[in-house]
Every structure is written in C-alpha cells, then in structure tokens.
Design an enzyme around this catalytic site. Structure first.
Site, PDB file in Angstrom:
ATOM      1  N   TYR A   1      46.237  39.139  50.721  1.00  0.00           N
ATOM      2  CA  TYR A   1      45.782  38.394  49.535  1.00  0.00           C
ATOM      3  C   TYR A   1      46.895  38.411  48.515  1.00  0.00           C
ATOM      4  CZ  TYR A   1      43.014  37.101  45.409  1.00  0.00           C
ATOM      5  OH  TYR A   1      42.525  36.481  44.282  1.00  0.00           O
TER       6      TYR A   1
ATOM      7  N   ASP B   1      55.025  41.249  48.239  1.00  0.00           N
ATOM      8  CA  ASP B   1      53.992  41.282  47.204  1.00  0.00           C
ATOM      9  C   ASP B   1      53.675  42.756  46.943  1.00  0.00           C
ATOM     10  OD1 ASP B   1      51.756  41.338  45.654  1.00  0.00           O
ATOM     11  OD2 ASP B   1      50.683  39.774  46.766  1.00  0.00           O
TER      12      ASP B   1
ATOM     13  N   LYS C   1      49.252  44.912  38.235  1.00  0.00           N
ATOM     14  CA  LYS C   1      48.486  46.167  38.233  1.00  0.00           C
ATOM     15  C   LYS C   1      49.164  47.302  37.453  1.00  0.00           C
ATOM     16  CE  LYS C   1      45.928  44.563  42.191  1.00  0.00           C
ATOM     17  NZ  LYS C   1      44.514  44.378  42.142  1.00  0.00           N
TER      18      LYS C   1
HETATM   19  N1  PMP Z   1      48.645  40.373  45.260  1.00  0.00           N
HETATM   20  C1  PMP Z   1      47.996  41.468  45.678  1.00  0.00           C
HETATM   21  C2  PMP Z   1      48.605  42.290  46.777  1.00  0.00           C
HETATM   22  C3  PMP Z   1      46.791  41.837  45.081  1.00  0.00           C
HETATM   23  O1  PMP Z   1      46.152  42.931  45.511  1.00  0.00           O
HETATM   24  C4  PMP Z   1      46.266  41.046  44.039  1.00  0.00           C
HETATM   25  C5  PMP Z   1      44.956  41.398  43.338  1.00  0.00           C
HETATM   26  N2  PMP Z   1      44.118  42.252  43.955  1.00  0.00           N
HETATM   27  C6  PMP Z   1      46.971  39.913  43.635  1.00  0.00           C
HETATM   28  C7  PMP Z   1      48.165  39.613  44.265  1.00  0.00           C
HETATM   29  C8  PMP Z   1      46.478  39.046  42.528  1.00  0.00           C
HETATM   30  O2  PMP Z   1      46.566  39.709  41.321  1.00  0.00           O
HETATM   31  P1  PMP Z   1      45.617  39.311  40.080  1.00  0.00           P
HETATM   32  O3  PMP Z   1      44.227  39.644  40.481  1.00  0.00           O
HETATM   33  O4  PMP Z   1      46.166  40.125  38.955  1.00  0.00           O
HETATM   34  O5  PMP Z   1      45.813  37.850  39.856  1.00  0.00           O
END
Ligand code: PMP
Length: 429
Positions: free
Chosen positions: A144, A239, A267
């Site tokens: 994701y 990511d 995060k």
């Molecule tokens: N990349 C990863 C690996 C994530 O875990 C998340 C959110 N859980 C995102 C992108 C998206 O981040 P956000 O919810 O801050 O938009």
C-alpha cells in the site's frame, strides 16, 4: 465493556462521515462492532470516551515510536503553535527536519516535505516519470502506498481488508500504467521488464511489507530489484513511510544496505502530525519545481507545528539505546505471543522486523501475499474482540502491522501476553 458513549458518537459519526470514519482502516467492519472513540493517550496507553483503558499496539498506525503525548513532543508543538500555525513562507524548522532526514538516509541528498505518505508516493511517481520520460510503474500486490489513483491497484491495508484492492473511480487507462508484481518473487518483476523493457519508469516497493501484515523481504529480493531496475534504466523507489526511522534510524535501506533512487517517508518523521516527504539523489530531485519541470506544491507543507514535532521526534530517536530498546520490547512481545499460541495449539506465524510485527492465524511460513490470504480472518476477528475486552488494542484487521514504542514497559508486554493466552482460550473452535 462499557461502550455507550462510543456507540452514541458512532451513530452521529455515521450520519455525517462515510462509515463514521475518516479512514477505512479505523472501521470495525471487518471484525464487526463499534470502534471505541479515543479520548486521550499517554505513553503506551489510550483511554476511550467510556473510560476504558487499552495498551495500544496501533501507535496511530506507525508514527508513535515514542508513545502517546510524549512530553518533549507536546512541548515542541505547543511552543511552535504559540508562534503561529502557518505562514506559507519558509521557516527554520523545516530546514532542520530536511537536514536530519538527509543525514539519516544514505541515498537521500535532497528532500521535499509534504503532508502525508499518500502525497509523498504520488509525487515520487510523478518525479520518476518526469526523470525517465516513461509512463509505466511496477508495484506489488498487497503493498500500500496511499490512495493516489495509480497506486490503488491491488493495494494492501484497508483496501485489502475491505475487499476493494483496486478502487472504483480509477480510469482503466490510468490503471493500465500500473503493472503489478508478486512481493518477494523477483521472477514476476523480470517478466514485466521483459514485456516492457523501456517503458517502466520505476518500481515502488515497501522494503518490509507492512500493509498485508508484516512480511520481511526474502534474501536477495531487494538486491534483485536494485539490479533489475538499474539494468533497465528504471528507478527504484523505497516506500519507507512505515520503515523509515522505524526498522533502523536510517530506515530499511540502512538495515538491508540497498540504495534506492527515491525514498518516500511519513509517519515517524511527523511525530504524530501530518507530514510526508520524498527525497533522493540530487540529480533526480533537481527535477522538482521551482528548480525543474516536475510540479508539486502544498499550502501547509513544512508546516511549523508538524516539522517541530518531527524534529523533536527524530532528536529523541537519536538517543543511545532507543533502537535496542524497541527491538528488545518487540522480541519479548512476539516470543511471548508465539509461546501463548503454541500453548493454545493455535496454528500461527509471527512475523517481525525490528519493532513492527504481525501474528497470523496461519501455520506459515508467510513470505507472500498468497500465504497471507490463507490466514483465518474470521478467528482473527474474534481474537481481536477478546483482546479489546482485555484492554489490548490491536489492528482491527489481520492484514496490518502492530507496533511497539519506547513507552511499552516489560510489565505492559507481560500483561499483553497474559491477555493473549486468555483470549485464545476464550475462543470457541
Ligand atoms: N505508504 C505506506 C507504506 C503506508 O503504510 C501508508 C499509510 N499506512 C502510506 C504510504 C500512506 O500514508 P498516509 O496514510 O499518510 O497518506
């Protein structure tokens, strides 16, 4: 468990907010029931509006490596707020956060701050396309990367939990630019590059998968991605929204010794406030406006409150022993959980990398999405509620990571392990 006020709030919420939640992962649809509305948090604990207390392993889905309401973070945010909440002009603290990120991540020469992981990943792809002049991207099923159109194709996290891995509303023509490979299976990536040898701008990957539950990279997988992308003139995007400053101060790229071309973050770098970032090699980052032709902007980007929380968090994370403590806490927890599952004769696999982990209701081993999906989500749902009733808050989905913070004490962990044992024996099989 008293839930009256949460229930009232949830009814109100559902009238005004789709599903009563502002992010589907907070919904209890997969496990059924009413999500507790949280009133406050402190350290490893949260309290809901009915006064129930929980040991928290969501950690706001990753940012809270220091736990809730850490005094240093609260102080940093309060001080920043007193000086004004937003200027739309440069501030000193954003330079400080950018510098700290570039110093921490060996592959990142320059970084652009944004407001979420979604924005970071969306922008990183645009940048990769601008840099290479190519349009296709490769992602992995079950990974994701936020909710930008081209990334909601066989996505993990809530998209997987709620049965919409590929979102409605994404034009087919656009989704066709996203090629999907199998996590930990290099061969599936090679097949895509054989079919489109000079059309792929980038491969984007969670270097440790967290959004299908935790699945560590297989030996040679990240190395192989580095090799394949390099030999085809494509970029490699890590990511590190979850893994950055989590699995090591320098992220997964430091832990595994691989240099991606672009890294996305979020995060922990915002310490619980909305921050994301994308960064990489200087020659790539120079494509970004105003230096170059790739446009990306943000009214609140580099927001003084958010960057103050980020700088304070990273400063705390630099203290000697922080990562050893996170590791020791997570080892104590996952070993205890594994023992409790074995005692209950419940088939399980506990995957863990540093302070992120998932317990799967599945005998394992689990190295792929296909194996993840063979986990017993129905038992997980009952286990989830049994844990919640015992004052332990874990993700309301089998397909998510749990997190420990420096605020989790040995006695929190031991209480949690005892709760796991009781929860398992309460399940009817
Ligand atoms: N990349 C990863 C690996 C994530 O875990 C998340 C959110 N859980 C995102 C992108 C998206 O981040 P956000 O919810 O801050 O938009």
């Amino acid at each position: 468990m008293q839930q009256q006020r949460s229930q009232q709030l949830f009814e109100r919420a559902q009238r005004f907010i789709p599903g009563g939640v502002n992010s589907p992962v907070r919904s209890f649809r997969a496990v059924e029931g009413t999500p507790p509305f949280i009133a406050r948090g402190n350290g490893a604990r949260v309290w809901d509006v009915d006064g129930n207390e929980y040991i928290d392993y969501l950690g706001s889905w990753g940012p809270l490596a220091l736990g809730h309401a850490h005094p240093v973070i609260v102080d940093a945010v309060q001080r920043a707020a007193a000086d004004g909440t937003s200027f739309g002009a440069p501030v000193e603290q954003e330079v400080q956060l950018a510098e700290m990120i570039c110093q921490a991540l060996p592959s990142v020469d320059m970084v652009r701050l944004v407001n979420s992981g979604t924005e970071a990943c969306m922008s990183a792809l645009r940048l990769a396309r601008a840099f290479t002049g190519r349009s296709k991207i490769v992602k992995f099923a079950g990974n994701y990367h936020g909710h930008a159109d081209g990334l909601l194709v066989q996505a993990g996290s809530g998209a997987l939990t709620h049965g919409v891995p590929t979102s409605a509303g994404v034009p087919e023509s656009y989704a066709a630019e996203t090629l999907v490979a199998a996590y930990n299976e290099l061969e599936s990536v090679q097949i895509l590059f054989d079919a489109w040898p000079s059309d792929i701008a980038a491969v984007i990957v969670e270097p440790v998968a967290g959004n299908m539950g935790v699945v560590p990279p297989a030996d040679g997988f990240l190395d192989g991605l580095r090799r394949i992308t390099e030999s085809h003139g494509a970029l490699l995007i890590f990511d590190e929204v979850i893994t950055g400053f989590r699995v090591a101060y320098g992220g997964a790229q430091t832990l595994y010794g691989i240099a991606p071309d672009i890294t996305t973050m979020g995060k922990i770098i915002g310490g619980g406030l909305p921050v994301g970032a994308y960064g990489g090699r200087a020659d790539i980052m120079q494509m970004v406006a105003p230096l170059g032709p790739m446009y990306q902007a943000g009214t609140l980007s580099g927001n003084p409150l958010a960057v103050a929380a980020g700088v304070a968090t990273l400063t705390e994370m630099q203290r000697p022993g922080v990562y050893d403590q996170l590791e020791a806490t997570a080892v104590r927890l996952t070993e205890g959980i594994a023992h409790a599952f074995a005692t209950a004769e419940m088939p399980s696999t506990i995957n863990r990398v540093a302070s992120m982990f998932t317990g799967f209701f599945n005998p394992g081993p689990i190295t792929s999405l296909a194996q993840v999906e063979q986990s017993d989500a129905a038992i997980y749902g009952r286990y989830f509620h049994a844990m919640l009733e015992r004052g332990v808050y874990i993700a309301p989905s089998q397909f998510e990571a749990g997190f420990v913070s420096i605020a989790h004490t040995a006695s929190d962990i031991d209480r949690t392990i005892a709760a796991v044992g009781e929860a398992l024996s309460s399940l009817e099989r």
